[in-house]
Scaffold this motif. Structure first.
Motif, PDB file in Angstrom:
ATOM      1  N   GLU A  37       0.874  -1.167   0.000  1.00 11.27           N
ATOM      2  CA  GLU A  37       0.000   0.000   0.000  1.00 11.27           C
ATOM      3  C   GLU A  37       0.919   1.227   0.000  1.00 11.27           C
ATOM      4  OE1 GLU A  37      -3.600   1.670   2.875  1.00 11.27           O
ATOM      5  OE2 GLU A  37      -2.578  -0.194   3.376  1.00 11.27           O
ATOM      6  N   LEU A  38       0.797   2.036  -1.044  1.00 14.33           N
ATOM      7  CA  LEU A  38       1.687   3.183  -1.231  1.00 14.33           C
ATOM      8  C   LEU A  38       0.963   4.482  -0.912  1.00 14.33           C
ATOM      9  CD1 LEU A  38       4.363   4.451  -2.359  1.00 14.33           C
ATOM     10  CD2 LEU A  38       3.234   4.406  -4.607  1.00 14.33           C
ATOM     11  N   TYR A  39       1.556   5.269  -0.034  1.00 13.64           N
ATOM     12  CA  TYR A  39       1.040   6.600   0.279  1.00 13.64           C
ATOM     13  C   TYR A  39       2.052   7.620  -0.226  1.00 13.64           C
ATOM     14  CZ  TYR A  39      -2.492   4.519   3.250  1.00 13.64           C
ATOM     15  OH  TYR A  39      -3.554   3.801   3.706  1.00 13.64           O
ATOM     16  N   VAL A  40       1.548   8.597  -0.963  1.00 10.26           N
ATOM     17  CA  VAL A  40       2.372   9.680  -1.473  1.00 10.26           C
ATOM     18  C   VAL A  40       1.972  10.939  -0.723  1.00 10.26           C
ATOM     19  CG1 VAL A  40       3.001  11.019  -3.518  1.00 10.26           C
ATOM     20  CG2 VAL A  40       2.497   8.569  -3.748  1.00 10.26           C
ATOM     21  N   ASN A  41       2.936  11.555  -0.064  1.00  5.55           N
ATOM     22  CA  ASN A  41       2.642  12.801   0.660  1.00  5.55           C
ATOM     23  C   ASN A  41       2.033  13.807  -0.303  1.00  5.55           C
ATOM     24  OD1 ASN A  41       3.601  11.833   3.095  1.00  5.55           O
ATOM     25  ND2 ASN A  41       5.662  12.592   2.751  1.00  5.55           N
ATOM     26  N   GLY A  42       0.886  14.364   0.083  1.00  3.41           N
ATOM     27  CA  GLY A  42       0.176  15.320  -0.746  1.00  3.41           C
ATOM     28  C   GLY A  42      -0.990  14.712  -1.512  1.00  3.41           C
ATOM     29  N   ILE A  43      -1.142  13.377  -1.437  1.00  2.00           N
ATOM     30  CA  ILE A  43      -2.265  12.691  -2.080  1.00  2.00           C
ATOM     31  C   ILE A  43      -3.045  11.986  -0.978  1.00  2.00           C
ATOM     32  CG2 ILE A  43      -2.991  10.925  -3.739  1.00  2.00           C
ATOM     33  CD1 ILE A  43      -0.445  11.513  -5.330  1.00  2.00           C
ATOM     34  N   GLU A  44      -4.332  12.196  -0.955  1.00  6.36           N
ATOM     35  CA  GLU A  44      -5.181  11.700   0.125  1.00  6.36           C
ATOM     36  C   GLU A  44      -5.351  10.181   0.143  1.00  6.36           C
ATOM     37  OE1 GLU A  44      -7.276  13.713   2.320  1.00  6.36           O
ATOM     38  OE2 GLU A  44      -6.194  15.507   1.705  1.00  6.36           O
ATOM     39  N   ARG A  45      -5.370   9.557  -1.018  1.00  3.94           N
ATOM     40  CA  ARG A  45      -5.713   8.137  -1.067  1.00  3.94           C
ATOM     41  C   ARG A  45      -4.461   7.271  -1.250  1.00  3.94           C
ATOM     42  NH1 ARG A  45      -5.907   5.105  -5.509  1.00  3.94           N
ATOM     43  NH2 ARG A  45      -5.387   5.980  -7.509  1.00  3.94           N
ATOM     44  N   PRO A  46      -4.530   5.999  -0.856  1.00  4.66           N
ATOM     45  CA  PRO A  46      -3.402   5.099  -1.102  1.00  4.66           C
ATOM     46  C   PRO A  46      -3.459   4.529  -2.525  1.00  4.66           C
ATOM     47  CG  PRO A  46      -5.100   3.923   0.088  1.00  4.66           C
ATOM     48  CD  PRO A  46      -5.574   5.352  -0.058  1.00  4.66           C
ATOM     49  N   SER A 100       2.956  -4.543   2.900  1.00  4.75           N
ATOM     50  CA  SER A 100       3.706  -3.478   3.554  1.00  4.75           C
ATOM     51  C   SER A 100       3.060  -2.138   3.244  1.00  4.75           C
ATOM     52  CB  SER A 100       5.147  -3.458   3.055  1.00  4.75           C
ATOM     53  OG  SER A 100       5.790  -4.660   3.385  1.00  4.75           O
ATOM     54  N   ILE A 101       3.329  -1.180   4.095  1.00  2.00           N
ATOM     55  CA  ILE A 101       2.894   0.195   3.854  1.00  2.00           C
ATOM     56  C   ILE A 101       4.136   1.001   3.519  1.00  2.00           C
ATOM     57  CG2 ILE A 101       1.914   2.260   4.880  1.00  2.00           C
ATOM     58  CD1 ILE A 101       0.084   0.452   6.519  1.00  2.00           C
ATOM     59  N   ILE A 102       4.087   1.694   2.392  1.00  3.07           N
ATOM     60  CA  ILE A 102       5.200   2.503   1.927  1.00  3.07           C
ATOM     61  C   ILE A 102       4.736   3.957   1.903  1.00  3.07           C
ATOM     62  CG2 ILE A 102       6.756   2.969   0.001  1.00  3.07           C
ATOM     63  CD1 ILE A 102       6.215   0.050  -0.920  1.00  3.07           C
ATOM     64  N   ARG A 103       5.549   4.838   2.427  1.00  2.10           N
ATOM     65  CA  ARG A 103       5.261   6.273   2.395  1.00  2.10           C
ATOM     66  C   ARG A 103       6.414   6.970   1.675  1.00  2.10           C
ATOM     67  NH1 ARG A 103       0.946   6.886   5.617  1.00  2.10           N
ATOM     68  NH2 ARG A 103       0.664   5.398   7.287  1.00  2.10           N
ATOM     69  N   ILE A 104       6.048   7.760   0.658  1.00  2.00           N
ATOM     70  CA  ILE A 104       7.075   8.469  -0.095  1.00  2.00           C
ATOM     71  C   ILE A 104       6.681   9.931  -0.296  1.00  2.00           C
ATOM     72  CG2 ILE A 104       7.793   6.369  -1.327  1.00  2.00           C
ATOM     73  CD1 ILE A 104       6.406   7.571  -3.851  1.00  2.00           C
ATOM     74  N   THR A 105       7.677  10.708  -0.636  1.00  2.00           N
ATOM     75  CA  THR A 105       7.484  12.092  -1.025  1.00  2.00           C
ATOM     76  C   THR A 105       8.054  12.237  -2.430  1.00  2.00           C
ATOM     77  OG1 THR A 105       7.697  12.838   1.258  1.00  2.00           O
ATOM     78  CG2 THR A 105       8.080  14.482  -0.459  1.00  2.00           C
ATOM     79  N   VAL A 106       7.328  12.887  -3.298  1.00  2.00           N
ATOM     80  CA  VAL A 106       7.812  13.187  -4.648  1.00  2.00           C
ATOM     81  C   VAL A 106       7.747  14.699  -4.844  1.00  2.00           C
ATOM     82  CG1 VAL A 106       7.149  10.939  -5.618  1.00  2.00           C
ATOM     83  CG2 VAL A 106       5.540  12.836  -5.714  1.00  2.00           C
ATOM     84  N   PRO A 107       8.549  15.234  -5.772  1.00  2.00           N
ATOM     85  CA  PRO A 107       8.559  16.677  -5.975  1.00  2.00           C
ATOM     86  C   PRO A 107       7.202  17.274  -6.332  1.00  2.00           C
ATOM     87  CG  PRO A 107      10.403  15.665  -7.124  1.00  2.00           C
ATOM     88  CD  PRO A 107       9.534  14.563  -6.606  1.00  2.00           C
ATOM     89  N   SER A 108       6.398  16.539  -7.093  1.00  2.00           N
ATOM     90  CA  SER A 108       5.126  17.069  -7.575  1.00  2.00           C
ATOM     91  C   SER A 108       4.036  15.996  -7.455  1.00  2.00           C
ATOM     92  CB  SER A 108       5.295  17.517  -9.033  1.00  2.00           C
ATOM     93  OG  SER A 108       4.134  18.090  -9.517  1.00  2.00           O
ATOM     94  N   PRO A 109       3.432  15.868  -6.264  1.00  2.00           N
ATOM     95  CA  PRO A 109       2.450  14.804  -6.065  1.00  2.00           C
ATOM     96  C   PRO A 109       1.255  14.883  -7.003  1.00  2.00           C
ATOM     97  CG  PRO A 109       2.578  16.223  -4.119  1.00  2.00           C
ATOM     98  CD  PRO A 109       3.644  16.660  -5.059  1.00  2.00           C
ATOM     99  N   GLU A 110       0.870  16.079  -7.425  1.00  2.00           N
ATOM    100  CA  GLU A 110      -0.302  16.218  -8.301  1.00  2.00           C
ATOM    101  C   GLU A 110      -0.088  15.562  -9.661  1.00  2.00           C
ATOM    102  OE1 GLU A 110       2.222  19.897  -8.756  1.00  2.00           O
ATOM    103  OE2 GLU A 110       1.482  18.745  -7.065  1.00  2.00           O
ATOM    104  N   ASN A 111       1.147  15.243 -10.007  1.00  2.12           N
ATOM    105  CA  ASN A 111       1.435  14.599 -11.288  1.00  2.12           C
ATOM    106  C   ASN A 111       1.894  13.146 -11.147  1.00  2.12           C
ATOM    107  OD1 ASN A 111       1.026  16.966 -12.985  1.00  2.12           O
ATOM    108  ND2 ASN A 111       2.778  17.775 -11.872  1.00  2.12           N
ATOM    109  N   PHE A 112       1.819  12.614  -9.952  1.00  2.00           N
ATOM    110  CA  PHE A 112       2.316  11.261  -9.705  1.00  2.00           C
ATOM    111  C   PHE A 112       1.425  10.180 -10.329  1.00  2.00           C
ATOM    112  CE2 PHE A 112       2.305   7.365  -7.189  1.00  2.00           C
ATOM    113  CZ  PHE A 112       3.636   6.987  -7.303  1.00  2.00           C
TER     114      PHE A 112
END
Length: 154
Positions: A51-60, A87-99
């Motif tokens: 399960e991937l969580y991207v900082n700045g995006i509400e949903r997994p 596993s639960i993965i949490r990441i940060t990307v430069p531009s979450p709105e385009n992930f």
């Protein structure tokens, strides 16, 4: 998928070239087959590895190791440390709105669909994500084509 997954666990994919193989099968061929299957597995919780969580995006996002490690050096590094499913993965990307559009491309390989998501306003942000995630030459070629056709021509 479990056969592919078990083979991936035994092989390290760092800096693979276009001539790289897995059990004698070219990696580029494997990626093309994964792209054919991708729409079925994209965001499918029942078959996902993590399960991937991207900082700045509400949903997994429900992700599969097979698609990500062959196309992203960033995810290769992440999955080296994760050995168990769910596993639960949490990441940060430069531009979450385009992930999300990039993730979708990693699953389906649809160049036209990705190209259509690019605009003169988001091009640079998308490119920053591509660089950050260490994505391959195919996705870079799409962005370069967009730049040449839309950005550079203005």
């Amino acid at each position: 998928m479990s056969t592919i997954s078990s083979r991936f666990q035994k092989i390290q994919f760092r800096n693979f070239s276009s001539a790289a193989t897995i059990d004698g099968i070219p990696v580029t061929f494997i990626i093309s087959k994964l792209h054919q299957l991708g729409p079925v597995y994209l965001d499918d919780k029942s078959t996902s590895f993590a399960e991937l969580y991207v900082n700045g995006i509400e949903r997994p996002f429900w992700v599969h190791k097979e698609w990500l490690i062959l196309q992203s050096s960033f995810f290769q590094n992440i999955f080296e440390t994760i050995k168990t499913n769910n596993s639960i993965i949490r990441i940060t990307v430069p531009s979450p709105e385009n992930f999300e559009s990039l993730l979708e491309f990693l699953y389906d390989g649809d160049s036209d669909k990705l190209y259509d998501t690019l605009t003169q306003d988001n091009y640079y942000s998308v490119w920053k994500n591509i660089e950050y995630l260490g994505l391959g030459p195919e996705i870079r070629a799409i962005c370069i084509a967009f730049y040449q056709n839309q950005v550079d021509s203005t």
